[in-house]
Design an enzyme around this catalytic site. Structure first.
Site, mmCIF file in Angstrom:
data_model
loop_
_atom_site.group_PDB
_atom_site.id
_atom_site.type_symbol
_atom_site.label_atom_id
_atom_site.label_comp_id
_atom_site.label_asym_id
_atom_site.label_seq_id
_atom_site.Cartn_x
_atom_site.Cartn_y
_atom_site.Cartn_z
ATOM 1 N N MET A 30 0.842 -1.195 0.000
ATOM 2 C CA MET A 30 0.000 0.000 0.000
ATOM 3 C C MET A 30 0.881 1.251 0.000
ATOM 4 S SD MET A 30 -3.498 -0.933 1.949
ATOM 5 C CE MET A 30 -3.008 -0.488 3.600
ATOM 6 N N HIS A 37 9.224 -3.413 3.500
ATOM 7 C CA HIS A 37 8.900 -3.642 2.087
ATOM 8 C C HIS A 37 10.158 -3.978 1.285
ATOM 9 C CE1 HIS A 37 5.587 -0.721 3.278
ATOM 10 N NE2 HIS A 37 4.890 -1.740 2.813
ATOM 11 N N LYS A 149 4.630 -9.349 9.671
ATOM 12 C CA LYS A 149 3.950 -8.476 10.624
ATOM 13 C C LYS A 149 2.442 -8.663 10.486
ATOM 14 C CE LYS A 149 3.726 -3.928 10.312
ATOM 15 N NZ LYS A 149 2.277 -3.592 10.433
ATOM 16 N N ARG A 187 2.320 3.124 8.962
ATOM 17 C CA ARG A 187 1.473 3.919 9.857
ATOM 18 C C ARG A 187 2.270 4.594 10.981
ATOM 19 N NH1 ARG A 187 -2.499 -0.461 8.660
ATOM 20 N NH2 ARG A 187 -4.436 0.554 7.981
#
Lengths: 279, 279
Positions: A30, A37, A149, A187
């Site tokens: 995302m 990532h 995660k 986040r």
């Protein structure tokens, strides 16, 4: 690195690569990339020939009142990081390209979504599974790479692949952490300074509990961990000990993989973390 | 003709054909083949290079009290007919091969299943879509061939393919009928002689109604057709006039495709039939 936003262009690039006998590795994200990532990109480069990364903040997996609007986005930064890490094809569709009309079909996850994140985010995993199925059908990868995660997500996707007889190998990659132990997450940027300072406690609490559980003291471990989590500024969403990837209840004595997982809610951000081990 | 019962063998045969640059045509069936199925094989041979037929009576799409147990089966006869018609690969999995464990994921059809067959067979189209998705993922066809008798099924599959971005072209083929007009169906064998004698009336009733609707007399048409259906020995399940493939309500004046469809229940057999036209 080639960047495309249309499915048709994506398919054409991938068809060319396949005709050259290349194996396709896929890293769905995302965006707002971090080291977690990039570790997936490394894994993809190790195991396949052409690395495709998608960046799409999927509205279907956000519930009402969740952080779809405030989910961090930074296309330019992401592009540079992806290119720097050796992504071959970056797929950046918009919502119109992904959902040109209201969906008349969806994936329904029948088991394992009444616990952990599934219990607090109804419909979330149906949204995840649906967009992942769509992306898999666009990219047609030989292998796909997901971070541990989101452990429940990995379990859901692995089940879906088996159930639907998809010919894709899933590589789950270990959690990448900040130096202070906080699990990397896009986040994290939305944490206040005080929340950011406190957040590494989550992993410490899980570590201490996991050590006790391995020593046969699961009851004490869960009680203490729960108390410590509730002492944080964050609201506790769950603390659960389960078998993995089945996500059945565990008392800590099961043979095989076990997951100790927690989720907490700060003001703008819900954080999750887990430790998985085999015993 | 090669016959296989294991997914692994099937994949291997198809991979070989694809490496030779062959286009794969797929005809999924529940067996007990008739001319309707064979017309699909003809279409597949015309449009692709290698024709794969599956035969599997899918328990997932039968509801409680439906005819899963009595659905006609005849493997040997099917094999001969398939081979005679030029099927290249016949896939005959058993239930254990298709569903080795309880399903944890399924396809959920969100729209168009509250009418026609969907209304009287709750869960039916979820079961159809799920097994078709599984088979598509096993066969990886370029094109798939379905009969228009199951018009709502065709609509559901076409929607699923769009929604999930599957790269498969669907060829719907016209209904094949007995000389007396009865739509061919594997289930016809389970009609009693008296029921078999009466059953062609269904198509006649639909034909007369369709002619009236085309002349702008939809109200009269539906009223008369309904009365005639209720006069049969069969129990009337539905008589519906809808747009196609959207399956929205139609008063017979819509521009585009229209479907007039009926379902009736005889003692052991539920029959469906329809007429689709463009206006």
């Amino acid at each position: 690195m080639k960047q495309v936003s249309k499915i048709k262009e994506l398919r054409s690039l991938i068809q060319d690569a396949k005709q050259d006998g290349k194996r396709i590795g896929f890293v769905p994200t995302m965006g707002y990339l971090h080291e977690g990532h990039l570790a997936l990109v490394n894994e993809a480069r190790k195991n396949t020939d052409v690395v495709v990364m998608s960046i799409f903040v999927n509205p279907l997996q956000f519930g009402e009142g969740e952080d779809f609007e405030t989910y961090p986005r930074s296309e330019e930064r992401d592009r540079e990081m992806a290119e720097g890490k050796g992504v071959d094809i970056l797929f950046l569709p918009d919502a119109e390209e992904m959902y040109p009309r209201p969906m008349r079909s969806a994936v329904n996850i029948l088991q394992g979504t009444d616990v952990m994140c599934g219990a607090s985010r109804p419909g979330h995993f149906n949204g995840v599974a649906t967009v992942v199925l769509k992306l898999f059908n666009m990219v047609d990868p030989d292998a796909a790479f997901f971070g541990q995660k989101d452990a429940q997500q990995v379990a859901v996707i692995e089940n879906m692949i088996k159930d639907f007889n998809m010919n894709i190998k899933i590589f789950p990659a270990p959690i990448v952490r900040e130096k202070d132990g906080l699990a990397m997450s896009s986040r994290n940027i939305n944490l206040s300074p005080a929340e950011r300072k406190e957040a590494p406690e989550i992993y410490k609490i899980l570590q201490q509990a996991a050590a006790l559980i391995r020593n046969g003291k699961a009851d004490t471990a869960m009680k203490e961990a729960s108390e410590k989590l509730y002492a944080l500024k964050a609201e506790v969403d769950y603390l659960e000990l389960r078998t993995f990837p089945d996500l059945g209840k565990s008392d800590g004595t099961d043979v095989g993989k076990i997951i100790l997982a927690a989720a907490v809610k700060y003001e703008k951000v819900r954080l999750i973390d887990n430790i998985i081990w085999e015993q």
